[in-house]
Design a protein around this motif. Sequence first.
Motif, PDB file in Angstrom:
ATOM      1  N   MET A 108      63.326   5.505  14.430  1.00 49.25           N
ATOM      2  CA  MET A 108      62.164   5.742  15.278  1.00 49.25           C
ATOM      3  C   MET A 108      61.927   7.241  15.426  1.00 49.25           C
ATOM      4  N   PRO A 109      60.661   7.721  15.459  1.00 52.42           N
ATOM      5  CA  PRO A 109      60.398   9.148  15.602  1.00 52.42           C
ATOM      6  C   PRO A 109      60.878   9.673  16.939  1.00 52.42           C
ATOM      7  N   GLU A 110      61.086  10.992  16.995  1.00 60.84           N
ATOM      8  CA  GLU A 110      61.502  11.614  18.254  1.00 60.84           C
ATOM      9  C   GLU A 110      60.418  11.428  19.311  1.00 60.84           C
ATOM     10  N   ALA A 111      60.851  11.326  20.571  1.00 59.43           N
ATOM     11  CA  ALA A 111      59.905  11.113  21.663  1.00 59.43           C
ATOM     12  C   ALA A 111      58.967  12.307  21.801  1.00 59.43           C
ATOM     13  N   THR A 112      57.703  12.025  22.006  1.00 61.38           N
ATOM     14  CA  THR A 112      56.726  13.072  22.270  1.00 61.38           C
ATOM     15  C   THR A 112      56.640  13.304  23.764  1.00 61.38           C
ATOM     16  N   PRO A 113      56.065  14.403  24.215  1.00 56.67           N
ATOM     17  CA  PRO A 113      56.017  14.679  25.656  1.00 56.67           C
ATOM     18  C   PRO A 113      55.340  13.554  26.428  1.00 56.67           C
ATOM     19  N   VAL A 114      55.899  13.225  27.584  1.00 56.64           N
ATOM     20  CA  VAL A 114      55.402  12.128  28.403  1.00 56.64           C
ATOM     21  C   VAL A 114      54.400  12.646  29.411  1.00 56.64           C
ATOM     22  N   ARG A 115      53.271  11.974  29.516  1.00 53.11           N
ATOM     23  CA  ARG A 115      52.217  12.422  30.430  1.00 53.11           C
ATOM     24  C   ARG A 115      52.423  11.812  31.807  1.00 53.11           C
ATOM     25  N   THR A 116      53.301  12.397  32.566  1.00 51.09           N
ATOM     26  CA  THR A 116      53.578  11.936  33.922  1.00 51.09           C
ATOM     27  C   THR A 116      53.604  13.153  34.833  1.00 51.09           C
ATOM     28  N   THR A 117      53.753  12.874  36.118  1.00 54.67           N
ATOM     29  CA  THR A 117      53.818  13.974  37.078  1.00 54.67           C
ATOM     30  C   THR A 117      55.179  14.648  37.065  1.00 54.67           C
ATOM     31  N   GLY A 118      56.202  14.017  36.481  1.00 50.89           N
ATOM     32  CA  GLY A 118      57.524  14.601  36.404  1.00 50.89           C
ATOM     33  C   GLY A 118      57.938  14.765  34.960  1.00 50.89           C
ATOM     34  N   THR A 119      59.228  15.059  34.758  1.00 52.73           N
ATOM     35  CA  THR A 119      59.721  15.257  33.401  1.00 52.73           C
ATOM     36  C   THR A 119      60.061  13.935  32.737  1.00 52.73           C
ATOM     37  N   ARG A 120      60.189  12.872  33.503  1.00 49.77           N
ATOM     38  CA  ARG A 120      60.507  11.561  32.943  1.00 49.77           C
ATOM     39  C   ARG A 120      59.527  10.539  33.488  1.00 49.77           C
ATOM     40  N   PRO A 121      59.255   9.470  32.705  1.00 51.61           N
ATOM     41  CA  PRO A 121      58.316   8.451  33.190  1.00 51.61           C
ATOM     42  C   PRO A 121      58.852   7.716  34.410  1.00 51.61           C
ATOM     43  N   ARG A 122      57.928   7.303  35.259  1.00 49.37           N
ATOM     44  CA  ARG A 122      58.276   6.496  36.439  1.00 49.37           C
ATOM     45  C   ARG A 122      58.334   5.036  36.010  1.00 49.37           C
ATOM     46  N   ILE A 123      59.450   4.379  36.334  1.00 47.09           N
ATOM     47  CA  ILE A 123      59.709   3.024  35.849  1.00 47.09           C
ATOM     48  C   ILE A 123      59.592   2.017  36.989  1.00 47.09           C
ATOM     49  N   LEU A 124      58.920   0.902  36.710  1.00 47.39           N
ATOM     50  CA  LEU A 124      58.891  -0.236  37.623  1.00 47.39           C
ATOM     51  C   LEU A 124      59.572  -1.406  36.933  1.00 47.39           C
ATOM     52  N   HIS A 125      60.704  -1.857  37.482  1.00 48.14           N
ATOM     53  CA  HIS A 125      61.411  -3.017  36.946  1.00 48.14           C
ATOM     54  C   HIS A 125      60.881  -4.275  37.636  1.00 48.14           C
ATOM     55  N   LEU A 126      60.559  -5.280  36.850  1.00 46.36           N
ATOM     56  CA  LEU A 126      60.033  -6.532  37.383  1.00 46.36           C
ATOM     57  C   LEU A 126      60.987  -7.663  37.054  1.00 46.36           C
ATOM     58  N   ILE A 127      61.422  -8.396  38.085  1.00 45.46           N
ATOM     59  CA  ILE A 127      62.280  -9.568  37.898  1.00 45.46           C
ATOM     60  C   ILE A 127      61.559 -10.798  38.446  1.00 45.46           C
ATOM     61  N   THR A 128      62.026 -11.969  38.053  1.00 49.38           N
ATOM     62  CA  THR A 128      61.336 -13.200  38.455  1.00 49.38           C
ATOM     63  C   THR A 128      61.499 -13.484  39.935  1.00 49.38           C
ATOM     64  N   ASP A 129      62.713 -13.308  40.463  1.00 48.90           N
ATOM     65  CA  ASP A 129      63.008 -13.625  41.857  1.00 48.90           C
ATOM     66  C   ASP A 129      64.266 -12.869  42.259  1.00 48.90           C
ATOM     67  N   PRO A 130      64.648 -12.899  43.541  1.00 52.73           N
ATOM     68  CA  PRO A 130      65.761 -12.060  44.000  1.00 52.73           C
ATOM     69  C   PRO A 130      67.158 -12.575  43.675  1.00 52.73           C
ATOM     70  N   ARG A 131      67.282 -13.702  42.989  1.00 52.69           N
ATOM     71  CA  ARG A 131      68.619 -14.229  42.719  1.00 52.69           C
ATOM     72  C   ARG A 131      69.446 -13.265  41.869  1.00 52.69           C
ATOM     73  N   ARG A 132      70.759 -13.477  41.907  1.00 54.84           N
ATOM     74  CA  ARG A 132      71.648 -12.699  41.052  1.00 54.84           C
ATOM     75  C   ARG A 132      71.960 -13.516  39.806  1.00 54.84           C
ATOM     76  N   ARG A 133      71.080 -13.417  38.818  1.00 53.16           N
ATOM     77  CA  ARG A 133      71.299 -14.066  37.531  1.00 53.16           C
ATOM     78  C   ARG A 133      71.279 -13.006  36.441  1.00 53.16           C
ATOM     79  N   GLY A 134      71.392 -13.450  35.184  1.00 48.27           N
ATOM     80  CA  GLY A 134      71.569 -12.502  34.095  1.00 48.27           C
ATOM     81  C   GLY A 134      70.502 -11.430  34.014  1.00 48.27           C
ATOM     82  N   ALA A 135      69.229 -11.834  33.939  1.00 51.76           N
ATOM     83  CA  ALA A 135      68.152 -10.858  33.808  1.00 51.76           C
ATOM     84  C   ALA A 135      68.054  -9.975  35.040  1.00 51.76           C
ATOM     85  N   GLN A 136      68.213 -10.576  36.208  1.00 50.02           N
ATOM     86  CA  GLN A 136      68.120  -9.807  37.448  1.00 50.02           C
ATOM     87  C   GLN A 136      69.264  -8.799  37.569  1.00 50.02           C
ATOM     88  N   ALA A 137      70.459  -9.213  37.169  1.00 49.84           N
ATOM     89  CA  ALA A 137      71.613  -8.317  37.272  1.00 49.84           C
ATOM     90  C   ALA A 137      71.440  -7.102  36.366  1.00 49.84           C
TER      91      ALA A 137
END
Length: 377
Positions: free
Chosen positions: A1-30
């Motif tokens: 994969m090519p090297e990352a190009t500059p990210v257009r965000t307000t900071g030096t790294r992108p802001r991430i939102l993690h989305l899970i199905t529900d609050p349980r402690r299962r594989g994807a959620q963990a």
Amino acid sequence: MPEATPVRTTGTRPRILHLITDPRRRGAQALARDLHRELRRRGQASALRALAPHPDAHPDAPDTRSTTVLGPGRLHPRTLGALRAAARTADLVVAHGSSTLPACALALAGTRTPFVYVSIGDPRHWTPGPVRRLRTGALLHRAAAVTALADEARDLLVERFRLPAANVRTIPNARSADLYPPADGEADRRAARQQLGLPPDGLLVAWVGAIAPEKRLDLALDALDRLPDVRLAVAGDGPLRTALERHPAAARAHFLGTLADPAPLYRAVDAVLLSSDSEGVPGVLIEAALAGLPAVATDVGWVGSVVRDGITGALVAPGDPPALAEALAKVLAGDRAGLGAAARAHALAHCDLDVVVDTWQRLFGEVCGRGGPGGRG
């Protein structure tokens, strides 16, 4: 994969939102929670939201209490609206779990916020028919990238859904090693058993997961029935629990319900057992390996990437209680310490979150640095 190009965000790294199905402690959620916590520890902006509540979510678990739920149902209009609003504050949404795929495809349509879908299961199991396969493929094509837990899973996703190979990456399942320390001697093991209300002596095996049809706790109990000197600690809940508590071997099984933290259980037992008909790369096996436990598991999905047959435990064909019992008896009677040490070494080398998060951060930068559809150009 090519090297990352500059990210257009307000900071030096992108802001991430993690989305899970529900609050349980299962594989994807963990995995989502561990990744979220590690990103924040590294100073990267990260938030976590659940689509909907779930009755089996442990109410006293810190993770459950701290997880913001977006709406009343996974694809409810209010939920999708809340997701769309939450995504405005992020540069990238990471969708963990099957229900998050259609939710992101619907809620983020027409926005400039891309999403990455994390595939943790075996697509042959969750898209068995052509209609479901076509529908899932159409949704996967909406993702800016798709991640798989093993190279074999990646190849299957590309072939089955005709995804662009460059957009499908292998990023292993991972856990924080410091959260699952091995038992510190016999006194620590006994203390963990006492904490969980388990017998202080004798061979004890852990089974951890949702008590649902595909996890096949019935097979584990059938195997237990053939091993009169062994007890089973069952951590989890689900629709089959009441019926399986009446199994002939249930007298030697301890149903603990859903544990807010499984680490004490791993310190209490001699081995871990997985009896599923379908899996991806189960986080339970990674957690147990980090805790220095050998495992006996059905050879499904990509379980073999964690359990090395004859080296860190044993693999058996699914649906075979006598073979499961035989393998478990052999592991328990053998060099458990040696198998457990090998399991921990393998997990530290391949599934330690500290290493895997580096790969995630590179992918985040690449996706957010793209121009055109699916990126923030």
